[in-house]
Design a protein around this motif. Structure first.
Motif, PDB file in Angstrom:
ATOM      1  N   THR A  74     -25.523 -44.779 -84.031  1.00 60.36           N
ATOM      2  CA  THR A  74     -24.893 -44.642 -82.724  1.00 60.36           C
ATOM      3  C   THR A  74     -25.944 -44.720 -81.624  1.00 60.36           C
ATOM      4  O   THR A  74     -27.108 -44.380 -81.836  1.00 60.36           O
ATOM      5  CB  THR A  74     -24.158 -43.300 -82.615  1.00 60.36           C
ATOM      6  N   LEU A  75     -25.520 -45.160 -80.456  1.00 62.48           N
ATOM      7  CA  LEU A  75     -26.415 -45.211 -79.307  1.00 62.48           C
ATOM      8  C   LEU A  75     -26.496 -43.808 -78.714  1.00 62.48           C
ATOM      9  O   LEU A  75     -25.485 -43.240 -78.311  1.00 62.48           O
ATOM     10  CB  LEU A  75     -25.897 -46.210 -78.267  1.00 62.48           C
ATOM     11  N   LYS A  76     -27.694 -43.249 -78.670  1.00 54.94           N
ATOM     12  CA  LYS A  76     -27.855 -41.848 -78.280  1.00 54.94           C
ATOM     13  C   LYS A  76     -28.493 -41.728 -76.907  1.00 54.94           C
ATOM     14  O   LYS A  76     -29.286 -42.573 -76.490  1.00 54.94           O
ATOM     15  CB  LYS A  76     -28.707 -41.109 -79.316  1.00 54.94           C
ATOM     16  N   LEU A  77     -28.132 -40.652 -76.217  1.00 50.69           N
ATOM     17  CA  LEU A  77     -28.745 -40.301 -74.948  1.00 50.69           C
ATOM     18  C   LEU A  77     -29.447 -38.949 -75.105  1.00 50.69           C
ATOM     19  O   LEU A  77     -28.936 -38.066 -75.794  1.00 50.69           O
ATOM     20  CB  LEU A  77     -27.688 -40.195 -73.848  1.00 50.69           C
ATOM     21  N   PRO A  78     -30.604 -38.774 -74.481  1.00 53.00           N
ATOM     22  CA  PRO A  78     -31.321 -37.497 -74.603  1.00 53.00           C
ATOM     23  C   PRO A  78     -30.682 -36.427 -73.739  1.00 53.00           C
ATOM     24  O   PRO A  78     -29.969 -36.731 -72.778  1.00 53.00           O
ATOM     25  CB  PRO A  78     -32.728 -37.841 -74.108  1.00 53.00           C
ATOM     26  N   SER A  79     -30.932 -35.168 -74.083  1.00 56.62           N
ATOM     27  CA  SER A  79     -30.452 -34.066 -73.249  1.00 56.62           C
ATOM     28  C   SER A  79     -31.387 -33.892 -72.064  1.00 56.62           C
ATOM     29  O   SER A  79     -32.480 -34.466 -72.020  1.00 56.62           O
ATOM     30  CB  SER A  79     -30.393 -32.774 -74.071  1.00 56.62           C
ATOM     31  N   ASN A  80     -30.957 -33.085 -71.115  1.00 54.50           N
ATOM     32  CA  ASN A  80     -31.763 -32.873 -69.915  1.00 54.50           C
ATOM     33  C   ASN A  80     -32.913 -31.906 -70.136  1.00 54.50           C
ATOM     34  O   ASN A  80     -33.821 -31.820 -69.316  1.00 54.50           O
ATOM     35  CB  ASN A  80     -30.868 -32.350 -68.783  1.00 54.50           C
ATOM     36  N   THR A  81     -32.864 -31.152 -71.232  1.00 54.93           N
ATOM     37  CA  THR A  81     -33.893 -30.135 -71.462  1.00 54.93           C
ATOM     38  C   THR A  81     -34.821 -30.471 -72.622  1.00 54.93           C
ATOM     39  O   THR A  81     -35.969 -30.045 -72.629  1.00 54.93           O
ATOM     40  CB  THR A  81     -33.233 -28.770 -71.739  1.00 54.93           C
ATOM     41  N   CYS A  82     -34.341 -31.218 -73.610  1.00 53.29           N
ATOM     42  CA  CYS A  82     -35.165 -31.558 -74.769  1.00 53.29           C
ATOM     43  C   CYS A  82     -35.621 -33.005 -74.656  1.00 53.29           C
ATOM     44  O   CYS A  82     -34.877 -33.936 -74.987  1.00 53.29           O
ATOM     45  CB  CYS A  82     -34.376 -31.343 -76.058  1.00 53.29           C
TER      46      CYS A  82
END
Length: 374
Positions: A74-82
């Motif tokens: 799946t195409l993933k997006l990073p979190s704002n904190t990690c």
């Protein structure tokens, strides 16, 4: 926090306040990603993913191209904190590069031209590859340092590896000269925050690194100071402890033989000191220093265990009973392999809220009485 550290160190010389190594490495990633070249690449990658996920027809074509290649990434997006998620995001782009480009070329894919240009731009993909060479060593270090088995001396070696790998990757990166200089400055900032004399002492006392020191003369001298301070706090003979250290580092006396050094590959360093070297004056100091956790992740993971134990349905449990249940649960997990379903599921883990109405409340005095009997 740093102001508090200074007060603690002043009042209690034997205590060394240390920052969370995992947090510091996350901040290192954040600083690098804030560079203009990296930020531009990051925004383009996110824009591409959001576009594909936000258009049903485009997403359906992408899934079709994936199924043709027997892939399910799946195409993933990073979190704002990690910020370690940035590496996962870039990795997923590279792994699905073929499917994404075939989707862009497809006649049935009515895509915005800027997104299509990004997907078919060789320079974009080249930047992704070169960026991963800078970012992946940091992400690997974060994953290792956040584990339950991480030990204090790991920080010294992991930061040394990160520094060396990034310095090797910088000449072939697509960063500007000023940005390369900034990356080296960020690494130094991270090391200054993470590394304290106690890390050098932990590295020196770990038998796995005996004879392979990466410490400078100044670091070794500060490590001696830590060992002496801890010895004094424990009421040990400081001269005798340092004499034991000299015998250990020169591999004489108890440590004169290959068998004892080979054994450290099969047990933890703290157990090695307590079990095989317990007769030495240095043993107590070494076993304490080598059990200090480098990040705050492992203690923070205990919060979820306590939360699942002390629930609304079990809110009259005294602290001692909660601690016992958490200790049993945590230790039983050590006997389970990572790929086996958990057999230590407590009744409080159930997400069925109906359970709460069926649980009979136990008088707190009765529970405390049972604790005393236990």
């Amino acid at each position: 926090m740093k102001a508090a550290w200074s007060k603690v160190e002043e009042s209690y010389p034997h205590i060394t306040p240390i920052g969370c190594a995992a947090h510091a490495l996350n901040l290192l990633l954040k600083d690098i990603m804030a560079l203009k070249t990296m930020d531009t690449l990051y925004k383009r990658a996110k824009e591409m993913v959001r576009y594909v996920k936000g258009h049903q027809v485009i997403a359906a074509i992408y899934l079709t191209k994936q199924s043709e290649k027997n892939k399910s990434t799946t195409l993933k997006l990073p979190s704002n904190t990690c910020w370690g998620g940035v590496v996962i995001m870039f990795d997923s782009r590279l792994e699905e590069k073929g499917s994404l480009q075939e989707m862009a070329i497809s006649q049935s894919a009515d895509m915005d031209s800027p997104i299509k240009r990004i997907l078919l731009d060789d320079v974009f993909w080249e930047r992704v590859v070169s960026s991963l060479k800078l970012l992946k060593p940091i992400a690997v270090a974060i994953a290792r340092i956040e584990g339950d088995n991480a030990i204090l001396f790991d920080v010294q070696t992991l930061l040394a590896d990160v520094r060396e790998e990034i310095r090797t990757a910088l000449p072939t990166s697509l960063l500007l000269q000023a940005e390369e200089t900034a990356v080296l400055k960020y690494i130094k900032k991270c090391e200054d925050f993470c590394l304290k004399p106690i890390h050098a002492a932990a590295y020196m006392l770990d038998p796995k690194y005996a004879g392979k020191s990466i410490l400078s003369g100044a670091e070794i001298n500060k490590a001696y100071g830590v060992i002496t301070t801890v010895s004094h706090h424990l009421g040990l003979d400081e001269g005798k402890v340092l004499g034991s250290l000299a015998t250990y580092t020169s591999k004489q006396g108890l440590w004169d033989g290959d068998a004892i050094w080979q054994s450290c590959q099969y047990i933890s360093s703290a157990t090695w000191w307590k079990g095989l070297c317990g007769s030495e004056a240095l043993s107590h100091v070494a076993s304490i220093i080598l059990q200090i956790p480098p990040p705050s992740g492992a203690p923070e993971r205990n919060w979820s265990l306590f939360g699942k134990t002390h629930t609304k349905a079990r809110n009259r449990l005294p602290n001692t009973r909660v601690e016992k249940l958490v200790a049993i649960r945590a230790n039983l997990r050590l006997f389970e392999s990572d790929n086996e379903p958990s057999s230590t599921k407590l009744e409080s883990d159930s997400e069925d809220e109906a359970l709460e109405s069926d649980v009979q409340e136990v008088d707190i005095e009765e529970v405390q009485g049972e604790d005393m009997e236990a």
